[in-house]
Design a protein around this motif. Structure first.
Motif, PDB file in Angstrom:
ATOM      1  N   THR A 193       0.864  -1.183   0.000  1.00  0.00           N
ATOM      2  CA  THR A 193       0.000   0.000   0.000  1.00  0.00           C
ATOM      3  C   THR A 193       0.899   1.232   0.000  1.00  0.00           C
ATOM      4  N   ARG A 194       1.631   1.410   1.119  1.00  0.00           N
ATOM      5  CA  ARG A 194       2.446   2.607   1.312  1.00  0.00           C
ATOM      6  C   ARG A 194       3.561   2.744   0.279  1.00  0.00           C
ATOM      7  N   THR A 195       4.316   1.673   0.074  1.00  0.00           N
ATOM      8  CA  THR A 195       5.518   1.803  -0.750  1.00  0.00           C
ATOM      9  C   THR A 195       5.148   2.111  -2.206  1.00  0.00           C
ATOM     10  N   ARG A 196       4.192   1.354  -2.751  1.00  0.00           N
ATOM     11  CA  ARG A 196       3.839   1.572  -4.157  1.00  0.00           C
ATOM     12  C   ARG A 196       3.225   2.959  -4.353  1.00  0.00           C
ATOM     13  N   VAL A 254      11.044  -2.058  -8.078  1.00  0.00           N
ATOM     14  CA  VAL A 254      10.718  -3.489  -8.073  1.00  0.00           C
ATOM     15  C   VAL A 254      10.538  -4.033  -6.656  1.00  0.00           C
ATOM     16  N   ARG A 255       9.422  -4.707  -6.429  1.00  0.00           N
ATOM     17  CA  ARG A 255       9.223  -5.495  -5.202  1.00  0.00           C
ATOM     18  C   ARG A 255       9.011  -6.939  -5.607  1.00  0.00           C
ATOM     19  N   HIS A 256       9.712  -7.833  -4.905  1.00  0.00           N
ATOM     20  CA  HIS A 256       9.639  -9.250  -5.294  1.00  0.00           C
ATOM     21  C   HIS A 256       9.818 -10.134  -4.062  1.00  0.00           C
ATOM     22  N   GLU A 276      16.489  -6.850   1.682  1.00  0.00           N
ATOM     23  CA  GLU A 276      16.612  -5.420   2.001  1.00  0.00           C
ATOM     24  C   GLU A 276      15.389  -4.640   1.537  1.00  0.00           C
ATOM     25  N   HIS A 277      15.198  -3.491   2.153  1.00  0.00           N
ATOM     26  CA  HIS A 277      14.126  -2.554   1.777  1.00  0.00           C
ATOM     27  C   HIS A 277      14.711  -1.154   2.022  1.00  0.00           C
ATOM     28  N   PRO A 278      15.645  -0.755   1.140  1.00  0.00           N
ATOM     29  CA  PRO A 278      16.451   0.425   1.455  1.00  0.00           C
ATOM     30  C   PRO A 278      15.672   1.729   1.657  1.00  0.00           C
ATOM     31  N   THR A 279      14.636   1.976   0.859  1.00  0.00           N
ATOM     32  CA  THR A 279      13.951   3.276   1.034  1.00  0.00           C
ATOM     33  C   THR A 279      13.180   3.314   2.356  1.00  0.00           C
ATOM     34  N   GLN A 280      12.746   2.149   2.855  1.00  0.00           N
ATOM     35  CA  GLN A 280      12.073   2.135   4.163  1.00  0.00           C
ATOM     36  C   GLN A 280      13.060   2.539   5.257  1.00  0.00           C
ATOM     37  N   ALA A 281      14.279   1.998   5.199  1.00  0.00           N
ATOM     38  CA  ALA A 281      15.265   2.346   6.229  1.00  0.00           C
ATOM     39  C   ALA A 281      15.651   3.824   6.121  1.00  0.00           C
ATOM     40  N   SER A 323      12.290 -10.049   8.274  1.00  0.00           N
ATOM     41  CA  SER A 323      12.085  -8.642   7.926  1.00  0.00           C
ATOM     42  C   SER A 323      13.234  -8.024   7.135  1.00  0.00           C
ATOM     43  N   ARG A 324      12.947  -7.676   5.889  1.00  0.00           N
ATOM     44  CA  ARG A 324      13.921  -6.918   5.079  1.00  0.00           C
ATOM     45  C   ARG A 324      14.064  -5.496   5.631  1.00  0.00           C
ATOM     46  N   VAL A 325      12.987  -4.989   6.271  1.00  0.00           N
ATOM     47  CA  VAL A 325      13.064  -3.656   6.893  1.00  0.00           C
ATOM     48  C   VAL A 325      14.119  -3.682   7.994  1.00  0.00           C
ATOM     49  N   ALA A 326      14.067  -4.725   8.833  1.00  0.00           N
ATOM     50  CA  ALA A 326      15.034  -4.821   9.937  1.00  0.00           C
ATOM     51  C   ALA A 326      16.457  -4.869   9.395  1.00  0.00           C
ATOM     52  N   LEU A 361       7.736  -4.505  14.463  1.00  0.00           N
ATOM     53  CA  LEU A 361       7.620  -5.139  13.146  1.00  0.00           C
ATOM     54  C   LEU A 361       6.401  -6.047  13.106  1.00  0.00           C
ATOM     55  N   ARG A 362       5.818  -6.170  11.926  1.00  0.00           N
ATOM     56  CA  ARG A 362       4.680  -7.072  11.723  1.00  0.00           C
ATOM     57  C   ARG A 362       5.160  -8.536  11.712  1.00  0.00           C
ATOM     58  N   LEU A 363       4.307  -9.412  12.196  1.00  0.00           N
ATOM     59  CA  LEU A 363       4.588 -10.849  12.051  1.00  0.00           C
ATOM     60  C   LEU A 363       4.357 -11.219  10.592  1.00  0.00           C
ATOM     61  N   GLN A 364       5.399 -11.648   9.890  1.00  0.00           N
ATOM     62  CA  GLN A 364       5.278 -11.921   8.452  1.00  0.00           C
ATOM     63  C   GLN A 364       4.852 -13.369   8.244  1.00  0.00           C
ATOM     64  N   ARG A 365       3.577 -13.625   8.512  1.00  0.00           N
ATOM     65  CA  ARG A 365       3.087 -15.012   8.460  1.00  0.00           C
ATOM     66  C   ARG A 365       3.278 -15.620   7.083  1.00  0.00           C
ATOM     67  N   HIS A 413       6.727   2.063  13.302  1.00  0.00           N
ATOM     68  CA  HIS A 413       6.249   0.807  12.685  1.00  0.00           C
ATOM     69  C   HIS A 413       6.219   1.066  11.176  1.00  0.00           C
ATOM     70  N   PRO A 414       6.781   0.147  10.370  1.00  0.00           N
ATOM     71  CA  PRO A 414       6.789   0.407   8.920  1.00  0.00           C
ATOM     72  C   PRO A 414       5.409   0.257   8.278  1.00  0.00           C
ATOM     73  N   GLY A 415       4.455  -0.376   9.016  1.00  0.00           N
ATOM     74  CA  GLY A 415       3.161  -0.696   8.425  1.00  0.00           C
ATOM     75  C   GLY A 415       3.327  -1.847   7.449  1.00  0.00           C
ATOM     76  N   PRO A 416       2.281  -2.591   7.172  1.00  0.00           N
ATOM     77  CA  PRO A 416       0.963  -2.494   7.792  1.00  0.00           C
ATOM     78  C   PRO A 416       0.983  -3.035   9.210  1.00  0.00           C
ATOM     79  N   MET A 417       0.261  -2.343  10.133  1.00  0.00           N
ATOM     80  CA  MET A 417       0.240  -2.749  11.536  1.00  0.00           C
ATOM     81  C   MET A 417      -0.808  -3.820  11.766  1.00  0.00           C
TER      82      MET A 417
HETATM   83  C1  NCD Z   1       7.155  -3.721   4.941  1.00  0.00           C
HETATM   84  C2  NCD Z   1       7.586  -4.642   3.813  1.00  0.00           C
HETATM   85  O1  NCD Z   1       6.860  -4.820   2.833  1.00  0.00           O
HETATM   86  O2  NCD Z   1       8.675  -5.148   3.928  1.00  0.00           O
HETATM   87  N1  NCD Z   1       6.146  -2.832   4.641  1.00  0.00           N
HETATM   88  C3  NCD Z   1       6.412  -1.653   4.013  1.00  0.00           C
HETATM   89  O3  NCD Z   1       7.061  -1.604   3.004  1.00  0.00           O
HETATM   90  N2  NCD Z   1       5.950  -0.527   4.600  1.00  0.00           N
HETATM   91  C4  NCD Z   1       6.914  -4.459   6.195  1.00  0.00           C
HETATM   92  C5  NCD Z   1       5.808  -5.484   6.237  1.00  0.00           C
HETATM   93  O4  NCD Z   1       5.252  -5.893   5.228  1.00  0.00           O
HETATM   94  O5  NCD Z   1       5.497  -5.897   7.363  1.00  0.00           O
END
Ligand code: NCD
Length: 313
Positions: free
Chosen positions: A61-64, A111-113, A139-144, A172-175, A226-230, A266-270
């Motif tokens: 949602t947010r990133t795109r 690109v997200r993959h 990695e998720h560089p723009t989030q960091a 978590s790539r954000v972490a 961080l969200r639990l990435q089920r 929190h990077p979202g989604p929460m």
């Molecule tokens: C994160 C992601 O996609 O890595 N969300 C985001 O980009 N804001 C974290 C997540 O999905 O929990």
């Protein structure tokens, strides 16, 4: 994978290996875009005539949306390729998709993959600047970068800050991107969570590992949940959402263990009631909405810098 803003690089694939003198100017540029966004005085000619393609193979949602907004605010033509309706569903490989996009002469490919390394593979095959918008657990560089900008705005800098990154660190790539960036900038970084989601191997990234919130939060200046990435978990890694919240959820009582006025991020989604309590997520200490705002500014700065480095090469 240090590839930005190195003199010869036109991609942003990750933050590992980047230096403070590469990061600070980018944050400064993002800060100036944050101010321009607020005053609604963004110069629309920075990316005029350029084409940006958003290529998201995973939900977002947010990133795109923020890459789309960032591109449009700077005057680019932005195309959102919905992978669900594309030929990828007909069995086209990533590299054939890349060749097609190449033939269309896009300037920027976001690109997200789900596979770690997919943006790097594309970057070898296309003329466009490639921005990694999250690859697998890598990695998720723009989030960091947006996390760092939000922290810098509130704390004035990074040196000496203690940042606790809590929850599903393993997936978590954000972490990972935050760890690379914040340790490079001089923060003390802790990772906090159950051993199944915070393996001891993280110590090799220069962080402290804690398995209870009570120990991990004490004295923290920033608490990043961080969200639990089920979707990336094998079964049995957590007992149940209710039990997880009981031991690892951030509520007011636990937040009180951190330093007074510690930032809540929190990077979202929460997932409210799973990793974070609503009273904390919506409190005065929460900067979660500001993170979203800084996300647009950071992505404007990245698109701006990458196209400049490409055309001055
Ligand atoms: C994160 C992601 O996609 O890595 N969300 C985001 O980009 N804001 C974290 C997540 O999905 O929990």
């Amino acid at each position: 994978m240090a590839s930005f803003p190195g003199r010869h690089s036109r991609h942003l694939l990750g933050l590992q290996g980047m230096t403070p003198d590469q990061i600070e100017p980018l944050l400064d540029l993002a800060e100036s875009y944050a101010l321009l966004n607020r005053s609604r005085k963004v110069p629309r000619d920075v990316l005029r005539g350029r084409t940006l393609i958003n290529l998201f193979f995973e939900d977002s949602t947010r990133t795109r949306t923020s890459f789309e907004l960032a591109g449009k605010r700077l005057g680019a033509d932005v195309i959102n390729m919905s992978v669900a309706q594309s030929s990828v569903n007909k069995g086209e490989t990533l590299l054939d998709t890349a060749a097609t996009l190449n033939a269309m002469q896009a300037d920027l490919l976001v690109v997200r993959h789900s596979q770690s390394g997919a943006p790097a593979l594309l970057a070898q095959k296309v003329e466009a600047c490639v921005v990694n918008a999250g690859d697998g657990t890598h990695e998720h560089p723009t989030q960091a970068l947006l996390d760092a900008l939000t922290i810098r705005r509130h704390c004035g800098g990074f040196g000496g800050l203690t940042v606790a990154i809590c929850g599903d660190v393993a997936h978590s790539r954000v972490a990972r991107s935050d760890i690379h960036l914040l340790t490079t900038m001089g923060c003390k970084v802790r990772v906090v969570g159950p051993p199944t989601l915070v393996p001891g191997g993280f110590k090799s990234l220069g962080v402290e590992v804690f398995h209870t919130m009570e120990e991990g939060l004490r004295g923290a200046d920033v608490v990043m949940m961080l969200r639990l990435q089920r979707e990336r978990m094998s079964s049995g890694q957590i007992p149940s959402a209710r039990e997880y919240f009981r031991f690892y959820g951030l509520d007011q009582r636990r937040l009180a263990l951190a330093n007074k006025d510690a930032l809540v991020m929190h990077p979202g989604p929460m997932n409210r009631g799973v990793e974070i309590d609503s009273l904390v997520a919506d409190s005065d200490q929460s900067v979660i909405q500001e993170q979203v705002e800084m996300g647009v500014a950071v992505r404007m700065a990245v698109l701006d810098r990458l196209t400049r480095s490409r055309h001055s090469a």
